[in-house]
Write a protein that holds these residues in place. Structure first.
Motif, PDB file in Angstrom:
ATOM      1  N   ALA A  90       1.467  27.747   1.190  1.00 28.34           N
ATOM      2  CA  ALA A  90       0.832  26.444   0.989  1.00 28.34           C
ATOM      3  C   ALA A  90       1.837  25.332   1.254  1.00 28.34           C
ATOM      4  CB  ALA A  90       0.291  26.334  -0.428  1.00 28.34           C
ATOM      5  N   ASP A  91       1.385  24.310   1.957  1.00 27.88           N
ATOM      6  CA  ASP A  91       2.293  23.223   2.311  1.00 27.88           C
ATOM      7  C   ASP A  91       2.535  22.278   1.128  1.00 27.88           C
ATOM      8  OD1 ASP A  91       0.109  21.423   2.188  1.00 27.88           O
ATOM      9  OD2 ASP A  91      -0.220  21.516   4.344  1.00 27.88           O
ATOM     10  N   PHE A  92       3.429  21.336   1.362  1.00 25.37           N
ATOM     11  CA  PHE A  92       3.842  20.386   0.331  1.00 25.37           C
ATOM     12  C   PHE A  92       2.655  19.629  -0.259  1.00 25.37           C
ATOM     13  CE2 PHE A  92       5.115  16.011  -0.669  1.00 25.37           C
ATOM     14  CZ  PHE A  92       5.990  16.249  -1.714  1.00 25.37           C
ATOM     15  N   ALA A  93       1.789  19.101   0.578  1.00 23.57           N
ATOM     16  CA  ALA A  93       0.671  18.283   0.086  1.00 23.57           C
ATOM     17  C   ALA A  93      -0.260  19.098  -0.810  1.00 23.57           C
ATOM     18  CB  ALA A  93      -0.103  17.677   1.260  1.00 23.57           C
ATOM     19  N   LEU A  94      -0.555  20.316  -0.409  1.00 19.67           N
ATOM     20  CA  LEU A  94      -1.439  21.163  -1.209  1.00 19.67           C
ATOM     21  C   LEU A  94      -0.772  21.533  -2.536  1.00 19.67           C
ATOM     22  CD1 LEU A  94      -4.181  22.519  -1.317  1.00 19.67           C
ATOM     23  CD2 LEU A  94      -3.241  24.400   0.032  1.00 19.67           C
TER      24      LEU A  94
ATOM     25  N   ARG B 285     -16.344  13.842 -11.278  1.00 13.39           N
ATOM     26  CA  ARG B 285     -16.040  13.181  -9.997  1.00 13.39           C
ATOM     27  C   ARG B 285     -15.282  11.877 -10.204  1.00 13.39           C
ATOM     28  NH1 ARG B 285     -21.203  14.991  -6.321  1.00 13.39           N
ATOM     29  NH2 ARG B 285     -20.539  17.172  -6.269  1.00 13.39           N
ATOM     30  N   ALA B 286     -15.630  11.130 -11.247  1.00  9.18           N
ATOM     31  CA  ALA B 286     -14.887   9.909 -11.566  1.00  9.18           C
ATOM     32  C   ALA B 286     -13.453  10.263 -11.984  1.00  9.18           C
ATOM     33  CB  ALA B 286     -15.597   9.133 -12.672  1.00  9.18           C
ATOM     34  N   HIS B 287     -13.296  11.335 -12.737  1.00  8.49           N
ATOM     35  CA  HIS B 287     -11.970  11.836 -13.127  1.00  8.49           C
ATOM     36  C   HIS B 287     -11.131  12.129 -11.878  1.00  8.49           C
ATOM     37  CE1 HIS B 287      -9.114  15.035 -14.288  1.00  8.49           C
ATOM     38  NE2 HIS B 287      -9.787  15.851 -13.506  1.00  8.49           N
ATOM     39  N   ALA B 288     -11.722  12.783 -10.903  1.00  9.39           N
ATOM     40  CA  ALA B 288     -11.005  13.132  -9.673  1.00  9.39           C
ATOM     41  C   ALA B 288     -10.644  11.878  -8.870  1.00  9.39           C
ATOM     42  CB  ALA B 288     -11.846  14.094  -8.836  1.00  9.39           C
ATOM     43  N   ARG B 289     -11.578  10.953  -8.741  1.00 10.92           N
ATOM     44  CA  ARG B 289     -11.291   9.708  -8.002  1.00 10.92           C
ATOM     45  C   ARG B 289     -10.159   8.931  -8.662  1.00 10.92           C
ATOM     46  NH1 ARG B 289     -16.861   9.482  -7.733  1.00 10.92           N
ATOM     47  NH2 ARG B 289     -16.906   8.023  -9.470  1.00 10.92           N
ATOM     48  N   ARG B 290     -10.231   8.791  -9.992  1.00 12.59           N
ATOM     49  CA  ARG B 290      -9.199   8.050 -10.715  1.00 12.59           C
ATOM     50  C   ARG B 290      -7.850   8.780 -10.606  1.00 12.59           C
ATOM     51  NH1 ARG B 290      -6.377   4.039 -11.606  1.00 12.59           N
ATOM     52  NH2 ARG B 290      -5.535   3.783 -13.683  1.00 12.59           N
ATOM     53  N   GLY B 291      -7.889  10.100 -10.633  1.00 12.34           N
ATOM     54  CA  GLY B 291      -6.665  10.872 -10.457  1.00 12.34           C
ATOM     55  C   GLY B 291      -6.022  10.596  -9.113  1.00 12.34           C
ATOM     56  N   ALA B 292      -6.833  10.514  -8.070  1.00 13.65           N
ATOM     57  CA  ALA B 292      -6.310  10.218  -6.731  1.00 13.65           C
ATOM     58  C   ALA B 292      -5.673   8.827  -6.697  1.00 13.65           C
ATOM     59  CB  ALA B 292      -7.422  10.328  -5.692  1.00 13.65           C
ATOM     60  N   GLU B 293      -6.275   7.868  -7.390  1.00 11.69           N
ATOM     61  CA  GLU B 293      -5.690   6.521  -7.457  1.00 11.69           C
ATOM     62  C   GLU B 293      -4.325   6.556  -8.150  1.00 11.69           C
ATOM     63  OE1 GLU B 293      -8.588   4.176  -9.537  1.00 11.69           O
ATOM     64  OE2 GLU B 293     -10.074   4.377  -7.930  1.00 11.69           O
ATOM     65  N   LEU B 294      -4.257   7.270  -9.256  1.00 10.72           N
ATOM     66  CA  LEU B 294      -2.986   7.372  -9.986  1.00 10.72           C
ATOM     67  C   LEU B 294      -1.922   8.083  -9.152  1.00 10.72           C
ATOM     68  CD1 LEU B 294      -4.344   8.289 -13.530  1.00 10.72           C
ATOM     69  CD2 LEU B 294      -3.185   6.163 -12.864  1.00 10.72           C
TER      70      LEU B 294
ATOM     71  N   PRO C 111       6.009  10.817   3.197  1.00  8.78           N
ATOM     72  CA  PRO C 111       5.314  10.490   4.444  1.00  8.78           C
ATOM     73  C   PRO C 111       3.862  10.099   4.144  1.00  8.78           C
ATOM     74  CG  PRO C 111       6.567  12.530   4.686  1.00  8.78           C
ATOM     75  CD  PRO C 111       6.616  12.152   3.227  1.00  8.78           C
ATOM     76  N   ALA C 112       3.382   9.090   4.836  1.00 10.25           N
ATOM     77  CA  ALA C 112       2.039   8.569   4.588  1.00 10.25           C
ATOM     78  C   ALA C 112       0.968   9.643   4.757  1.00 10.25           C
ATOM     79  CB  ALA C 112       1.752   7.382   5.508  1.00 10.25           C
ATOM     80  N   ASP C 113       1.129  10.525   5.736  1.00 13.70           N
ATOM     81  CA  ASP C 113       0.146  11.596   5.945  1.00 13.70           C
ATOM     82  C   ASP C 113       0.081  12.528   4.738  1.00 13.70           C
ATOM     83  OD1 ASP C 113      -0.459  10.575   8.421  1.00 13.70           O
ATOM     84  OD2 ASP C 113       0.686  12.093   9.535  1.00 13.70           O
ATOM     85  N   ASP C 114       1.234  12.867   4.177  1.00 14.83           N
ATOM     86  CA  ASP C 114       1.251  13.720   2.987  1.00 14.83           C
ATOM     87  C   ASP C 114       0.570  13.029   1.810  1.00 14.83           C
ATOM     88  OD1 ASP C 114       2.523  15.890   4.177  1.00 14.83           O
ATOM     89  OD2 ASP C 114       4.521  15.344   3.445  1.00 14.83           O
ATOM     90  N   LEU C 115       0.901  11.786   1.593  1.00 14.63           N
ATOM     91  CA  LEU C 115       0.311  11.043   0.479  1.00 14.63           C
ATOM     92  C   LEU C 115      -1.207  10.962   0.618  1.00 14.63           C
ATOM     93  CD1 LEU C 115       0.791   9.542  -2.133  1.00 14.63           C
ATOM     94  CD2 LEU C 115       1.202   7.472  -0.799  1.00 14.63           C
ATOM     95  N   ARG C 116      -1.683  10.659   1.822  1.00 13.54           N
ATOM     96  CA  ARG C 116      -3.139  10.602   2.039  1.00 13.54           C
ATOM     97  C   ARG C 116      -3.794  11.952   1.775  1.00 13.54           C
ATOM     98  NH1 ARG C 116      -1.773   7.049   6.097  1.00 13.54           N
ATOM     99  NH2 ARG C 116      -1.616   8.685   7.654  1.00 13.54           N
ATOM    100  N   GLU C 117      -3.147  13.029   2.205  1.00 12.03           N
ATOM    101  CA  GLU C 117      -3.716  14.361   1.997  1.00 12.03           C
ATOM    102  C   GLU C 117      -3.715  14.746   0.527  1.00 12.03           C
ATOM    103  OE1 GLU C 117      -5.345  18.217   3.074  1.00 12.03           O
ATOM    104  OE2 GLU C 117      -5.598  16.113   3.601  1.00 12.03           O
TER     105      GLU C 117
END
Length: 182
Positions: free
Chosen positions: A25-29, A61-70, A81-87
């Motif tokens: 598994a890669d860094f982002a995962l 789903r709200a928990h997951a969205r907020r987690g992504a924001e944090l 790297p921006a690609d890693d952060l987005r992933e």
């Protein structure tokens, strides 16, 4: 705090399950596995509230969205790297849904395996059998056919096993058998 420690243990266990399922598994995962429930540090450090949600799926789903924001806010300060952060953000924001995306499925499988292997009995003690049965149903629906078979083979507390067995129809092995997983 006990719930914060439980979330820490779950994060590490999810990461370990991810590496067991996908050793390369890669860094982002891997980061997504470690941070998938980071939102709980903000919303539930003292007491769990998920069982009080009028719409559990919307809550998750709200928990997951907020987690992504944090994750975005905190990890962006590290110069990733921006690609890693987005992933990482994409995976965290969608980790509460079953999906055909193999990377997201790996995250869901690792998260589900951690629930059953590490958290199932604690969840049962904290929430009781009715809420745990619903959580087992919800978690099982997010698992791949391969992981549903793995869950059935885990050594579980007898009461958790009983609740899981009651949901056996959601955990049937794939028709084409284990050889098709590889």
């Amino acid at each position: 705090l006990p719930l914060v420690r439980a979330d820490y243990d779950h994060a590490l266990d999810t990461w370990r399950w991810l590496l067991w399922l996908a050793p390369r598994a890669d860094f982002a995962l891997q980061c997504a596995a470690l941070f998938h429930d980071v939102e709980r540090l903000e919303s539930e450090p003292l007491q769990r509230t998920e069982h009080l949600a009028p719409d559990y799926v919307s809550f998750k789903r709200a928990h997951a969205r907020r987690g992504a924001e944090l994750v975005g806010a905190h990890l962006s300060t590290l110069g990733l790297p921006a690609d890693d952060l987005r992933e990482i953000q994409r995976l965290v924001s969608h980790h509460e849904r079953p999906d055909a995306d193999p990377r997201l499925q790996l995250l869901n499988d690792a998260d589900g395996l951690s629930f059953f292997s590490l958290n199932g009995y604690g969840y049962l003690r904290y929430f009781g059998p009715a809420v745990t049965r619903d959580k087992i149903r919800y978690t099982s629906a997010r698992l791949s056919p391969r992981t549903r078979v793995l869950v059935r083979a885990l050594p579980l507390h007898p009461r958790v096993r009983e609740l899981l067995d009651a949901e056996v129809n959601t955990l049937d092995p794939p028709r084409d058998g284990p050889a098709a997983w590889r």
